[in-house]
Every structure is written in C-alpha cells, then in structure tokens.
Design a protein around this motif. Structure first.
Motif, PDB file in Angstrom:
ATOM      1  N   THR A  71       0.841  -1.196   0.000  1.00 13.95           N
ATOM      2  CA  THR A  71       0.000   0.000   0.000  1.00 13.95           C
ATOM      3  C   THR A  71       0.876   1.245   0.000  1.00 13.95           C
ATOM      4  OG1 THR A  71      -0.129   0.071   2.411  1.00 13.95           O
ATOM      5  CG2 THR A  71      -1.858  -1.158   1.263  1.00 13.95           C
ATOM      6  N   SER A  72       0.256   2.349  -0.330  1.00 18.54           N
ATOM      7  CA  SER A  72       0.931   3.634  -0.316  1.00 18.54           C
ATOM      8  C   SER A  72      -0.106   4.711  -0.052  1.00 18.54           C
ATOM      9  CB  SER A  72       1.612   3.890  -1.661  1.00 18.54           C
ATOM     10  OG  SER A  72       2.313   5.110  -1.635  1.00 18.54           O
ATOM     11  N   GLN A  73       0.269   5.700   0.718  1.00 16.14           N
ATOM     12  CA  GLN A  73      -0.622   6.827   0.961  1.00 16.14           C
ATOM     13  C   GLN A  73      -0.088   8.001   0.155  1.00 16.14           C
ATOM     14  OE1 GLN A  73      -1.541   7.418   5.046  1.00 16.14           O
ATOM     15  NE2 GLN A  73      -2.454   9.421   4.715  1.00 16.14           N
ATOM     16  N   VAL A  74      -0.945   8.557  -0.698  1.00 16.53           N
ATOM     17  CA  VAL A  74      -0.532   9.682  -1.549  1.00 16.53           C
ATOM     18  C   VAL A  74      -1.560  10.802  -1.445  1.00 16.53           C
ATOM     19  CG1 VAL A  74       0.712   8.217  -3.190  1.00 16.53           C
ATOM     20  CG2 VAL A  74      -1.684   8.755  -3.609  1.00 16.53           C
ATOM     21  N   LYS A  75      -1.099  11.991  -1.712  1.00 15.18           N
ATOM     22  CA  LYS A  75      -2.000  13.138  -1.759  1.00 15.18           C
ATOM     23  C   LYS A  75      -2.732  13.125  -3.105  1.00 15.18           C
ATOM     24  CE  LYS A  75       0.683  16.074   1.310  1.00 15.18           C
ATOM     25  NZ  LYS A  75      -0.057  15.648   2.461  1.00 15.18           N
ATOM     26  N   ILE A  76      -3.910  13.715  -3.132  1.00 13.99           N
ATOM     27  CA  ILE A  76      -4.707  13.739  -4.360  1.00 13.99           C
ATOM     28  C   ILE A  76      -3.934  14.405  -5.483  1.00 13.99           C
ATOM     29  CG2 ILE A  76      -6.776  14.704  -5.437  1.00 13.99           C
ATOM     30  CD1 ILE A  76      -8.262  14.117  -2.832  1.00 13.99           C
ATOM     31  N   ARG A  77      -3.188  15.480  -5.189  1.00 17.00           N
ATOM     32  CA  ARG A  77      -2.432  16.156  -6.257  1.00 17.00           C
ATOM     33  C   ARG A  77      -1.407  15.215  -6.876  1.00 17.00           C
ATOM     34  NH1 ARG A  77      -0.746  19.570  -2.246  1.00 17.00           N
ATOM     35  NH2 ARG A  77       1.030  18.726  -1.131  1.00 17.00           N
ATOM     36  N   ASP A  78      -0.776  14.344  -6.049  1.00 15.56           N
ATOM     37  CA  ASP A  78       0.186  13.387  -6.589  1.00 15.56           C
ATOM     38  C   ASP A  78      -0.525  12.307  -7.400  1.00 15.56           C
ATOM     39  OD1 ASP A  78       2.254  14.774  -5.320  1.00 15.56           O
ATOM     40  OD2 ASP A  78       2.068  13.558  -3.497  1.00 15.56           O
ATOM     41  N   LEU A  79      -1.700  11.885  -6.946  1.00 13.71           N
ATOM     42  CA  LEU A  79      -2.490  10.896  -7.670  1.00 13.71           C
ATOM     43  C   LEU A  79      -2.882  11.432  -9.045  1.00 13.71           C
ATOM     44  CD1 LEU A  79      -3.926   8.127  -7.498  1.00 13.71           C
ATOM     45  CD2 LEU A  79      -5.905   9.345  -6.610  1.00 13.71           C
ATOM     46  N   LEU A  80      -3.272  12.708  -9.104  1.00  5.78           N
ATOM     47  CA  LEU A  80      -3.669  13.326 -10.374  1.00  5.78           C
ATOM     48  C   LEU A  80      -2.494  13.470 -11.334  1.00  5.78           C
ATOM     49  CD1 LEU A  80      -6.107  16.052  -8.993  1.00  5.78           C
ATOM     50  CD2 LEU A  80      -6.713  13.950 -10.231  1.00  5.78           C
ATOM     51  N   ASN A  81      -1.277  13.491 -10.811  1.00  2.00           N
ATOM     52  CA  ASN A  81      -0.088  13.630 -11.658  1.00  2.00           C
ATOM     53  C   ASN A  81       0.449  12.287 -12.163  1.00  2.00           C
ATOM     54  OD1 ASN A  81       0.152  16.460 -11.676  1.00  2.00           O
ATOM     55  ND2 ASN A  81       1.089  16.428  -9.642  1.00  2.00           N
ATOM     56  N   LEU A  82      -0.139  11.188 -11.731  1.00  2.00           N
ATOM     57  CA  LEU A  82       0.318   9.881 -12.201  1.00  2.00           C
ATOM     58  C   LEU A  82      -0.053   9.691 -13.661  1.00  2.00           C
ATOM     59  CD1 LEU A  82      -0.678   7.522  -9.234  1.00  2.00           C
ATOM     60  CD2 LEU A  82       1.601   8.387  -9.796  1.00  2.00           C
ATOM     61  N   ASN A  83       0.848   9.103 -14.418  1.00  2.00           N
ATOM     62  CA  ASN A  83       0.549   8.766 -15.805  1.00  2.00           C
ATOM     63  C   ASN A  83       1.305   7.494 -16.165  1.00  2.00           C
ATOM     64  OD1 ASN A  83       3.229   9.583 -16.510  1.00  2.00           O
ATOM     65  ND2 ASN A  83       2.530  11.702 -16.537  1.00  2.00           N
ATOM     66  N   GLU A  84       1.158   7.060 -17.389  1.00  2.00           N
ATOM     67  CA  GLU A  84       1.824   5.849 -17.832  1.00  2.00           C
ATOM     68  C   GLU A  84       3.323   5.968 -17.600  1.00  2.00           C
ATOM     69  OE1 GLU A  84       2.254   3.364 -21.946  1.00  2.00           O
ATOM     70  OE2 GLU A  84       0.380   4.439 -21.581  1.00  2.00           O
ATOM     71  N   GLY A  85       3.909   4.997 -16.943  1.00  2.00           N
ATOM     72  CA  GLY A  85       5.335   5.020 -16.634  1.00  2.00           C
ATOM     73  C   GLY A  85       5.646   5.528 -15.236  1.00  2.00           C
ATOM     74  N   SER A  86       4.651   6.109 -14.556  1.00  2.00           N
ATOM     75  CA  SER A  86       4.864   6.577 -13.182  1.00  2.00           C
ATOM     76  C   SER A  86       5.115   5.384 -12.268  1.00  2.00           C
ATOM     77  CB  SER A  86       3.650   7.348 -12.664  1.00  2.00           C
ATOM     78  OG  SER A  86       3.456   8.537 -13.383  1.00  2.00           O
ATOM     79  N   VAL A  87       5.874   5.606 -11.226  1.00  2.00           N
ATOM     80  CA  VAL A  87       6.170   4.561 -10.247  1.00  2.00           C
ATOM     81  C   VAL A  87       5.662   5.025  -8.888  1.00  2.00           C
ATOM     82  CG1 VAL A  87       7.997   3.272  -9.078  1.00  2.00           C
ATOM     83  CG2 VAL A  87       8.209   3.797 -11.518  1.00  2.00           C
ATOM     84  N   VAL A  88       4.923   4.159  -8.225  1.00  2.00           N
ATOM     85  CA  VAL A  88       4.423   4.445  -6.879  1.00  2.00           C
ATOM     86  C   VAL A  88       5.145   3.504  -5.926  1.00  2.00           C
ATOM     87  CG1 VAL A  88       2.410   4.453  -5.362  1.00  2.00           C
ATOM     88  CG2 VAL A  88       2.171   5.147  -7.767  1.00  2.00           C
ATOM     89  N   GLU A  89       5.843   4.069  -4.961  1.00  2.00           N
ATOM     90  CA  GLU A  89       6.572   3.253  -3.988  1.00  2.00           C
ATOM     91  C   GLU A  89       5.587   2.672  -2.978  1.00  2.00           C
ATOM     92  OE1 GLU A  89      10.167   3.627  -0.700  1.00  2.00           O
ATOM     93  OE2 GLU A  89       9.853   5.238  -2.154  1.00  2.00           O
ATOM     94  N   LEU A  90       5.706   1.383  -2.721  1.00  2.00           N
ATOM     95  CA  LEU A  90       4.823   0.704  -1.778  1.00  2.00           C
ATOM     96  C   LEU A  90       5.526   0.535  -0.437  1.00  2.00           C
ATOM     97  CD1 LEU A  90       3.416  -2.034  -4.181  1.00  2.00           C
ATOM     98  CD2 LEU A  90       2.403   0.176  -3.581  1.00  2.00           C
ATOM     99  N   ASP A  91       4.735   0.217   0.583  1.00  2.00           N
ATOM    100  CA  ASP A  91       5.256   0.096   1.945  1.00  2.00           C
ATOM    101  C   ASP A  91       5.883  -1.268   2.243  1.00  2.00           C
ATOM    102  OD1 ASP A  91       2.998  -1.496   1.926  1.00  2.00           O
ATOM    103  OD2 ASP A  91       2.118  -0.636   3.726  1.00  2.00           O
ATOM    104  N   ARG A  92       6.109  -2.069   1.234  1.00  2.00           N
ATOM    105  CA  ARG A  92       6.584  -3.430   1.445  1.00  2.00           C
ATOM    106  C   ARG A  92       7.841  -3.658   0.621  1.00  2.00           C
ATOM    107  NH1 ARG A  92       2.177  -7.962   1.671  1.00  2.00           N
ATOM    108  NH2 ARG A  92       1.250  -6.128   2.576  1.00  2.00           N
TER     109      ARG A  92
END
Length: 105
Positions: free
Chosen positions: A40-61
């Motif tokens: 899982t990861s906790q992100v702010k809405i502004r960061d979520l809106l900036n995600l696009n193809e190729g973006s990487v989201v760091e997980l807690d594991r």
C-alpha cells in the motif's frame, strides 16, 4: 435409537464445520471475493492526479516480501507470485491464525 444402532456419518454432528458436514456443504457454493495485496501507499490527491503511464508508486513493502490474500476484505493468508500457463497466480505460503484475522478487523 437402540444401543446397537449408530448414527450415520451424515446425521452425526460432533463437529458441524468438519469437511463433509451438512453445515459446511451449505456454505461451499457461496461466492467470496479473493484479492491479493502487493503493498500500500498513501498519496495526496495532487500526486495521484499527476500519475501517468510510466509513473512509479513506492509501496510500503520490500521486494520479495509475501503478498497478503484477503477473502471479502479479511486477511486469511500470505503467499508469493507464480505463473501458471502464462497467467499470474499466488502460491499460499502461510495461513493466518484465526486470532490474527480478528485482530485486523
């Protein structure tokens, strides 16, 4: 019932939840939603809106850590990713103890 007669396995109910019991047979056809969580990861809405193809989201594991398996939102097991005939699957490596399942609710 006389002393010489015995109850058939179908009618005897020492443990109503053992495999083959009438109670368990009633539940076997109920669908449950099985889901697998990599992390899982906790992100702010502004960061979520900036995600696009190729973006990487760091997980807690950490990489290689067991995956969590949930049945209807309740953690019941942990496992690892496998491939089966070109599809992903999960090999269960650990069943969560009933006391631990309740703790997460």
């Amino acid at each position: 019932m006389s002393d010489t007669e015995t109850a058939s396995p179908e009618t005897k109910s020492d443990d109503p939840w053992k495999p083959g019991s009438a109670n368990l047979r009633l539940l076997q056809e109920i669908d449950v939603r099985l889901s697998v969580e990599v992390g899982t990861s906790q992100v702010k809405i502004r960061d979520l809106l900036n995600l696009n193809e190729g973006s990487v989201v760091e997980l807690d594991r950490p990489a290689g850590a067991p995956l969590d398996l949930f049945a209807n939102g309740t953690l019941f097991a942990r496992g690892e990713v496998v491939t089966v005939g070109g599809r992903f699957g999960v090999r269960i490596t650990d069943i969560v103890a009933p006391g631990e399942r309740v703790k997460d609710i």
